[in-house]
Design a protein around this motif. Sequence first.
Motif, PDB file in Angstrom:
ATOM      1  N   VAL A   1      -3.052   3.548  76.317  1.00 29.44           N
ATOM      2  CA  VAL A   1      -4.291   3.631  76.227  1.00 29.44           C
ATOM      3  C   VAL A   1      -5.554   3.836  76.836  1.00 29.44           C
ATOM      4  CG1 VAL A   1      -3.216   1.336  74.440  1.00 29.44           C
ATOM      5  CG2 VAL A   1      -3.936   1.243  76.409  1.00 29.44           C
ATOM      6  N   ALA A   2      -5.069   4.858  77.552  1.00 31.27           N
ATOM      7  CA  ALA A   2      -6.639   4.812  78.693  1.00 31.27           C
ATOM      8  C   ALA A   2      -7.709   6.249  77.152  1.00 31.27           C
ATOM      9  CB  ALA A   2      -6.261   5.961  79.804  1.00 31.27           C
ATOM     10  N   ASP A   3      -8.730   6.244  77.250  1.00 28.09           N
ATOM     11  CA  ASP A   3      -9.845   6.807  76.452  1.00 28.09           C
ATOM     12  C   ASP A   3      -9.353   8.579  77.243  1.00 28.09           C
ATOM     13  OD1 ASP A   3     -10.797   4.451  75.250  1.00 28.09           O
ATOM     14  OD2 ASP A   3     -12.679   4.293  76.905  1.00 28.09           O
ATOM     15  N   SER A   4      -8.975   8.204  78.177  1.00 27.13           N
ATOM     16  CA  SER A   4      -9.345   9.302  78.266  1.00 27.13           C
ATOM     17  C   SER A   4      -8.018  10.169  78.474  1.00 27.13           C
ATOM     18  CB  SER A   4      -9.657  10.010  79.941  1.00 27.13           C
ATOM     19  OG  SER A   4      -9.117   8.949  81.247  1.00 27.13           O
ATOM     20  N   TRP A   5      -6.858   9.546  77.791  1.00 24.91           N
ATOM     21  CA  TRP A   5      -5.585  10.359  77.439  1.00 24.91           C
ATOM     22  C   TRP A   5      -5.573  10.369  76.182  1.00 24.91           C
ATOM     23  CZ3 TRP A   5      -1.872  11.032  80.860  1.00 24.91           C
ATOM     24  CH2 TRP A   5      -2.639  11.030  82.688  1.00 24.91           C
ATOM     25  N   THR A   6      -4.625  11.786  75.901  1.00 23.90           N
ATOM     26  CA  THR A   6      -4.667  11.920  74.547  1.00 23.90           C
ATOM     27  C   THR A   6      -3.056  11.069  73.712  1.00 23.90           C
ATOM     28  OG1 THR A   6      -5.228  14.102  74.087  1.00 23.90           O
ATOM     29  CG2 THR A   6      -3.678  13.531  72.623  1.00 23.90           C
ATOM     30  N   TYR A   7      -2.532  10.550  72.914  1.00 26.02           N
ATOM     31  CA  TYR A   7      -1.280   9.735  73.449  1.00 26.02           C
ATOM     32  C   TYR A   7      -0.581  10.302  72.842  1.00 26.02           C
ATOM     33  CZ  TYR A   7       1.566   5.892  71.539  1.00 26.02           C
ATOM     34  OH  TYR A   7       2.699   5.182  71.076  1.00 26.02           O
ATOM     35  N   GLY A   8       0.072  11.331  73.126  1.00 22.73           N
ATOM     36  CA  GLY A   8       1.932  11.701  73.099  1.00 22.73           C
ATOM     37  C   GLY A   8       2.785  12.058  71.722  1.00 22.73           C
ATOM     38  N   PHE A   9       1.967  11.563  70.786  1.00 19.75           N
ATOM     39  CA  PHE A   9       2.415  11.240  69.335  1.00 19.75           C
ATOM     40  C   PHE A   9       2.197  12.537  68.241  1.00 19.75           C
ATOM     41  CE2 PHE A   9       5.343   7.757  67.152  1.00 19.75           C
ATOM     42  CZ  PHE A   9       6.155   9.009  66.037  1.00 19.75           C
ATOM     43  N   PRO A  10       2.674  13.791  68.525  1.00 18.05           N
ATOM     44  CA  PRO A  10       2.369  14.977  67.344  1.00 18.05           C
ATOM     45  C   PRO A  10       1.947  14.288  66.033  1.00 18.05           C
ATOM     46  CG  PRO A  10       3.281  16.174  69.226  1.00 18.05           C
ATOM     47  CD  PRO A  10       3.516  14.684  68.962  1.00 18.05           C
ATOM     48  N   GLU A  11       2.351  13.711  65.968  1.00 15.60           N
ATOM     49  CA  GLU A  11       2.711  13.826  64.096  1.00 15.60           C
ATOM     50  C   GLU A  11       1.876  13.004  63.525  1.00 15.60           C
ATOM     51  OE1 GLU A  11       7.232  14.593  65.594  1.00 15.60           O
ATOM     52  OE2 GLU A  11       5.799  13.458  65.726  1.00 15.60           O
ATOM     53  N   LEU A  12       1.739  11.972  64.591  1.00 17.89           N
ATOM     54  CA  LEU A  12       0.678  11.034  64.559  1.00 17.89           C
ATOM     55  C   LEU A  12      -1.256  11.184  64.519  1.00 17.89           C
ATOM     56  CD1 LEU A  12       1.816   7.070  65.304  1.00 17.89           C
ATOM     57  CD2 LEU A  12       1.882   8.730  62.483  1.00 17.89           C
ATOM     58  N   VAL A  13      -1.290  11.673  65.824  1.00 20.92           N
ATOM     59  CA  VAL A  13      -2.398  12.448  66.585  1.00 20.92           C
ATOM     60  C   VAL A  13      -2.906  13.784  65.892  1.00 20.92           C
ATOM     61  CG1 VAL A  13      -2.269  10.567  68.529  1.00 20.92           C
ATOM     62  CG2 VAL A  13      -1.387  12.842  69.112  1.00 20.92           C
ATOM     63  N   GLY A  14      -2.006  14.271  66.053  1.00 14.99           N
ATOM     64  CA  GLY A  14      -2.061  15.515  65.313  1.00 14.99           C
ATOM     65  C   GLY A  14      -1.526  17.232  66.386  1.00 14.99           C
ATOM     66  N   THR A  15      -1.111  17.859  65.829  1.00 10.77           N
ATOM     67  CA  THR A  15       0.081  18.918  67.030  1.00 10.77           C
ATOM     68  C   THR A  15      -1.531  19.353  67.565  1.00 10.77           C
ATOM     69  OG1 THR A  15       1.528  19.204  65.397  1.00 10.77           O
ATOM     70  CG2 THR A  15       0.963  21.108  66.850  1.00 10.77           C
ATOM     71  N   ASP A  16      -2.331  20.055  67.143  1.00  9.12           N
ATOM     72  CA  ASP A  16      -3.484  20.289  67.583  1.00  9.12           C
ATOM     73  C   ASP A  16      -4.598  19.370  68.625  1.00  9.12           C
ATOM     74  OD1 ASP A  16      -3.316  22.723  65.523  1.00  9.12           O
ATOM     75  OD2 ASP A  16      -5.164  22.172  64.274  1.00  9.12           O
TER      76      ASP A  16
ATOM     77  N   VAL B   1      -3.073  18.300  70.642  1.00  9.87           N
ATOM     78  CA  VAL B   1      -2.224  17.544  71.865  1.00  9.87           C
ATOM     79  C   VAL B   1      -1.804  19.113  72.594  1.00  9.87           C
ATOM     80  CG1 VAL B   1       0.571  17.129  73.070  1.00  9.87           C
ATOM     81  CG2 VAL B   1      -0.215  15.962  70.901  1.00  9.87           C
ATOM     82  N   ALA B   2      -2.158  19.735  71.723  1.00 10.52           N
ATOM     83  CA  ALA B   2      -2.043  21.265  72.244  1.00 10.52           C
ATOM     84  C   ALA B   2      -3.262  21.194  73.237  1.00 10.52           C
ATOM     85  CB  ALA B   2      -1.916  21.820  71.031  1.00 10.52           C
ATOM     86  N   ALA B   3      -4.318  20.638  73.228  1.00  9.88           N
ATOM     87  CA  ALA B   3      -5.802  21.246  73.315  1.00  9.88           C
ATOM     88  C   ALA B   3      -5.352  20.303  74.743  1.00  9.88           C
ATOM     89  CB  ALA B   3      -6.369  20.866  72.610  1.00  9.88           C
ATOM     90  N   ALA B   4      -5.133  19.431  74.980  1.00 11.90           N
ATOM     91  CA  ALA B   4      -5.233  18.273  75.695  1.00 11.90           C
ATOM     92  C   ALA B   4      -4.392  18.438  76.830  1.00 11.90           C
ATOM     93  CB  ALA B   4      -4.348  17.036  75.043  1.00 11.90           C
ATOM     94  N   ARG B   5      -5.383  18.379  78.052  1.00 13.04           N
ATOM     95  CA  ARG B   5      -4.975  18.113  79.400  1.00 13.04           C
ATOM     96  C   ARG B   5      -3.768  17.105  79.783  1.00 13.04           C
ATOM     97  NH1 ARG B   5      -8.016  18.392  85.467  1.00 13.04           N
ATOM     98  NH2 ARG B   5      -6.094  19.504  86.484  1.00 13.04           N
ATOM     99  N   PHE B   6      -3.883  15.580  79.818  1.00 20.46           N
ATOM    100  CA  PHE B   6      -3.412  14.504  79.804  1.00 20.46           C
ATOM    101  C   PHE B   6      -2.942  13.890  78.500  1.00 20.46           C
ATOM    102  CE2 PHE B   6      -6.626  15.043  83.258  1.00 20.46           C
ATOM    103  CZ  PHE B   6      -6.581  15.430  84.720  1.00 20.46           C
ATOM    104  N   VAL B   7      -1.987  13.595  78.851  1.00 19.30           N
ATOM    105  CA  VAL B   7      -1.326  13.422  77.497  1.00 19.30           C
ATOM    106  C   VAL B   7       0.290  12.158  78.224  1.00 19.30           C
ATOM    107  CG1 VAL B   7       0.787  14.072  75.678  1.00 19.30           C
ATOM    108  CG2 VAL B   7      -0.995  15.536  75.962  1.00 19.30           C
ATOM    109  N   ALA B   8      -0.057  10.994  77.537  1.00 15.38           N
ATOM    110  CA  ALA B   8       0.677   9.990  77.446  1.00 15.38           C
ATOM    111  C   ALA B   8       2.039  10.093  76.464  1.00 15.38           C
ATOM    112  CB  ALA B   8      -0.162   8.226  77.330  1.00 15.38           C
ATOM    113  N   ASN B   9       3.140  10.406  76.854  1.00 15.33           N
ATOM    114  CA  ASN B   9       4.290   9.498  76.473  1.00 15.33           C
ATOM    115  C   ASN B   9       4.496   8.671  75.469  1.00 15.33           C
ATOM    116  OD1 ASN B   9       6.184  12.444  76.141  1.00 15.33           O
ATOM    117  ND2 ASN B   9       8.034  10.916  76.800  1.00 15.33           N
ATOM    118  N   PRO B  10       4.940   8.627  74.056  1.00 11.80           N
ATOM    119  CA  PRO B  10       4.421   7.256  74.573  1.00 11.80           C
ATOM    120  C   PRO B  10       5.698   5.868  74.128  1.00 11.80           C
ATOM    121  CG  PRO B  10       4.464   8.692  72.022  1.00 11.80           C
ATOM    122  CD  PRO B  10       4.532   9.472  73.683  1.00 11.80           C
ATOM    123  N   GLY B  11       5.574   4.732  74.036  1.00 14.44           N
ATOM    124  CA  GLY B  11       6.782   4.489  74.449  1.00 14.44           C
ATOM    125  C   GLY B  11       8.227   4.731  73.955  1.00 14.44           C
ATOM    126  N   CYS B  12       9.133   4.833  73.994  1.00 15.11           N
ATOM    127  CA  CYS B  12      10.279   4.030  72.695  1.00 15.11           C
ATOM    128  C   CYS B  12      10.016   3.343  71.548  1.00 15.11           C
ATOM    129  CB  CYS B  12      11.427   3.871  73.361  1.00 15.11           C
ATOM    130  SG  CYS B  12      12.031   2.423  74.725  1.00 15.11           S
TER     131      CYS B  12
END
Length: 309
Positions: free
Chosen positions: A86-101, A103-114
């Motif tokens: 939930v950090a502002d400077s990180w992209t949440y790594g759920f491409p189906e929800l946040v958009g593949t583009d 995630v593709a452009a992000a430098r810092f990606v947080a993998n979701p929990g199970c």
Amino acid sequence: MAASVFIDGAAGTTGIEIAERLASRSEFTVIALTDDRRKDDAARAEALNDADFAILCLPDDAAIAAVGMIRNDRTRVIDASTAHRVADSWTYGFPELVGTDTVAAARFVANPGCYPTGFLALVAPLVRAGLIPTDWPYGCHAVSGYSGGGKAMIAQYENGEPAPAFRAYGLHGGHKHLPEMKAHAGLLREPLFSPAVVPAFRGMVVEVALPASAYLGSDADALRDTLAQFYAGSPIVTVKPADPDMNQLLLPETMEPWDGIDLHVFAGKRGEQARLIAVLDNLGKGASGAALQNLNVMAGLPGETGLRL
């Protein structure tokens, strides 16, 4: 030219699976440290800064420290810990929800929990569509295979020690997954989360039960149709059609490794309720499979490349 990947924490359950699966991928080369160097901070820092991609399979504090070791503006990071979800400077790594583009452009990606993967896959699209409210006290009941408990729990179930058939936990609330479940579903309050462990190595069932009053002006068919439209064309997320003859969902004791996720909407016979259920592999789409999907996307590959679907 193959991109280099360093897995910091490669001796853990998630790290081991990622390393094994990258070994057969020609698009990537893995930077590996010997056992005597993998806890050496100087060696880790060198590997983190040499890598094109770093995948962090570490406890939260160690993941934060690892990010602080990166001294360049080039290494891209996928963090499988809870630390940055939930950090502002990180992209949440759920491409189906946040958009593949995104995630593709992000430098810092947080993998979701199970568990959040199942909860969010069900709830977030319906909240966005306005079919269910943002301020409802959602309950989430879920069971997971024991591999999600790490090496100690795996040993208890597999080394002949007495192990429970059902282990409910998080009984007093405050589970570490709650902030991401609230934030990425767009909710005003955290859900009432009831997780449990069952004697299966891998696999997970996540349920959100809704009384009809939670989706007034709609019905279970509309909820299912909205999910189907949201994930239309996804090779990873499958929304199952209505099946009035289906009376049970089974989590096998020996589930095969799998990186997909199936979503179900079951309607009450009198229209009094809907049960939203996600079935996934806690080590697949819930962990290593999601990290590999994000790695693919960040490397410019189709997200499903090399996944077990």
